[in-house]
Design a protein around this motif. Structure first.
Motif, PDB file in Angstrom:
ATOM      1  N   ALA A  53      -5.385 111.154 -16.492  1.00  0.00           N
ATOM      2  CA  ALA A  53      -4.099 111.297 -17.168  1.00  0.00           C
ATOM      3  C   ALA A  53      -2.986 110.903 -16.211  1.00  0.00           C
ATOM      4  CB  ALA A  53      -3.918 112.732 -17.632  1.00  0.00           C
ATOM      5  N   ALA A  54      -2.072 110.088 -16.698  1.00  0.00           N
ATOM      6  CA  ALA A  54      -0.942 109.633 -15.883  1.00  0.00           C
ATOM      7  C   ALA A  54       0.322 110.393 -16.264  1.00  0.00           C
ATOM      8  CB  ALA A  54      -0.741 108.144 -16.075  1.00  0.00           C
ATOM      9  N   SER A  55       1.174 110.572 -15.277  1.00  0.00           N
ATOM     10  CA  SER A  55       2.341 111.435 -15.474  1.00  0.00           C
ATOM     11  C   SER A  55       3.515 110.750 -16.138  1.00  0.00           C
ATOM     12  CB  SER A  55       2.802 111.985 -14.125  1.00  0.00           C
ATOM     13  OG  SER A  55       3.188 110.915 -13.274  1.00  0.00           O
ATOM     14  N   ALA A  56       3.542 109.437 -16.109  1.00  0.00           N
ATOM     15  CA  ALA A  56       4.731 108.737 -16.573  1.00  0.00           C
ATOM     16  C   ALA A  56       4.383 107.765 -17.686  1.00  0.00           C
ATOM     17  CB  ALA A  56       5.390 107.976 -15.418  1.00  0.00           C
ATOM     18  N   ARG A  57       5.295 107.617 -18.617  1.00  0.00           N
ATOM     19  CA  ARG A  57       5.031 106.763 -19.769  1.00  0.00           C
ATOM     20  C   ARG A  57       4.914 105.300 -19.402  1.00  0.00           C
ATOM     21  NH1 ARG A  57       5.101 108.899 -24.651  1.00  0.00           N
ATOM     22  NH2 ARG A  57       5.918 110.997 -24.934  1.00  0.00           N
ATOM     23  N   PHE A  58       5.619 104.869 -18.363  1.00  0.00           N
ATOM     24  CA  PHE A  58       5.632 103.442 -18.083  1.00  0.00           C
ATOM     25  C   PHE A  58       4.296 102.921 -17.600  1.00  0.00           C
ATOM     26  CE2 PHE A  58       5.448 103.156 -13.512  1.00  0.00           C
ATOM     27  CZ  PHE A  58       6.003 104.330 -13.048  1.00  0.00           C
ATOM     28  N   VAL A  59       3.370 103.823 -17.295  1.00  0.00           N
ATOM     29  CA  VAL A  59       2.064 103.358 -16.833  1.00  0.00           C
ATOM     30  C   VAL A  59       1.335 102.567 -17.902  1.00  0.00           C
ATOM     31  CG1 VAL A  59       1.872 105.271 -15.242  1.00  0.00           C
ATOM     32  CG2 VAL A  59       0.841 105.472 -17.517  1.00  0.00           C
ATOM     33  N   THR A  60       1.776 102.712 -19.165  1.00  0.00           N
ATOM     34  CA  THR A  60       1.104 101.980 -20.219  1.00  0.00           C
ATOM     35  C   THR A  60       1.279 100.476 -20.064  1.00  0.00           C
ATOM     36  OG1 THR A  60       3.025 102.131 -21.659  1.00  0.00           O
ATOM     37  CG2 THR A  60       1.408 103.885 -21.824  1.00  0.00           C
ATOM     38  N   ALA A  91      -1.217 105.602 -25.914  1.00  0.00           N
ATOM     39  CA  ALA A  91      -0.433 106.655 -26.559  1.00  0.00           C
ATOM     40  C   ALA A  91      -0.579 107.982 -25.833  1.00  0.00           C
ATOM     41  CB  ALA A  91      -0.861 106.800 -28.012  1.00  0.00           C
ATOM     42  N   GLU A  92      -1.710 108.155 -25.157  1.00  0.00           N
ATOM     43  CA  GLU A  92      -1.983 109.380 -24.409  1.00  0.00           C
ATOM     44  C   GLU A  92      -1.784 109.201 -22.910  1.00  0.00           C
ATOM     45  OE1 GLU A  92      -2.691 112.352 -25.686  1.00  0.00           O
ATOM     46  OE2 GLU A  92      -2.526 111.533 -27.717  1.00  0.00           O
ATOM     47  N   ASN A  93      -1.328 108.009 -22.489  1.00  0.00           N
ATOM     48  CA  ASN A  93      -1.156 107.720 -21.054  1.00  0.00           C
ATOM     49  C   ASN A  93      -2.435 108.012 -20.279  1.00  0.00           C
ATOM     50  OD1 ASN A  93       1.534 107.092 -21.503  1.00  0.00           O
ATOM     51  ND2 ASN A  93       2.226 109.175 -21.093  1.00  0.00           N
ATOM     52  N   SER A  94      -3.560 107.630 -20.845  1.00  0.00           N
ATOM     53  CA  SER A  94      -4.836 107.994 -20.229  1.00  0.00           C
ATOM     54  C   SER A  94      -5.793 106.808 -20.171  1.00  0.00           C
ATOM     55  CB  SER A  94      -5.502 109.125 -21.016  1.00  0.00           C
ATOM     56  OG  SER A  94      -4.743 110.317 -20.930  1.00  0.00           O
TER      57      SER A  94
END
Length: 124
Positions: A23-30, A75-78
């Protein structure tokens, strides 16, 4: 700062399966590529699998090809790693990593952020 947290490791017998999550903490990782690496006892860190920004391209090491599957849910940053037909040689600490690029890569030095890792132990 980006934080990556792995989960899903554990102990399993040879031939078993596990599913790792990151799981990533920030949305921009997508917008970036993600990868999985592992480090077994007394071994160097090695590439396992990687996936590009939108999941359309995946890369696997020869040692896991056909047994492991990397996927992501933006959508889940995962990002996930499904591991089947595990062998004792798969025993390692598994780390997920983020590369500040849309393209996947196999070299650890090309990744910018790393998780702490999750232990996978496969017994014979």
């Amino acid at each position: 700062q980006v934080y990556l947290v792995e989960s899903g490791g554990g102990s399993v017998q040879a031939g078993g399966s596990l599913r790792l999550s990151c799981a990533a903490s920030a949305r921009f990782v997508t917008g970036y590529a993600m990868g999985w690496f592992r480090q077994g006892p007394g071994k160097e860190r090695e590439f396992v699998a990687a996936i590009n920004r939108d999941g359309s391209t995946t890369i696997y090491s020869d040692s896991v090809k056909g047994r492991f599957t990397i996927s992501r849910d933006n959508a889940e940053n995962s990002v996930y790693l499904r591991m089947n037909s595990l062998t004792p040689e798969d025993t390692a600490v598994y780390h997920c990593a983020l590369r500040a690029s849309i393209w996947a890569a196999v070299m650890s030095r090309e990744y910018d952020y790393w998780g702490q890792g999750t232990q996978v132990t496969v017994s014979s």
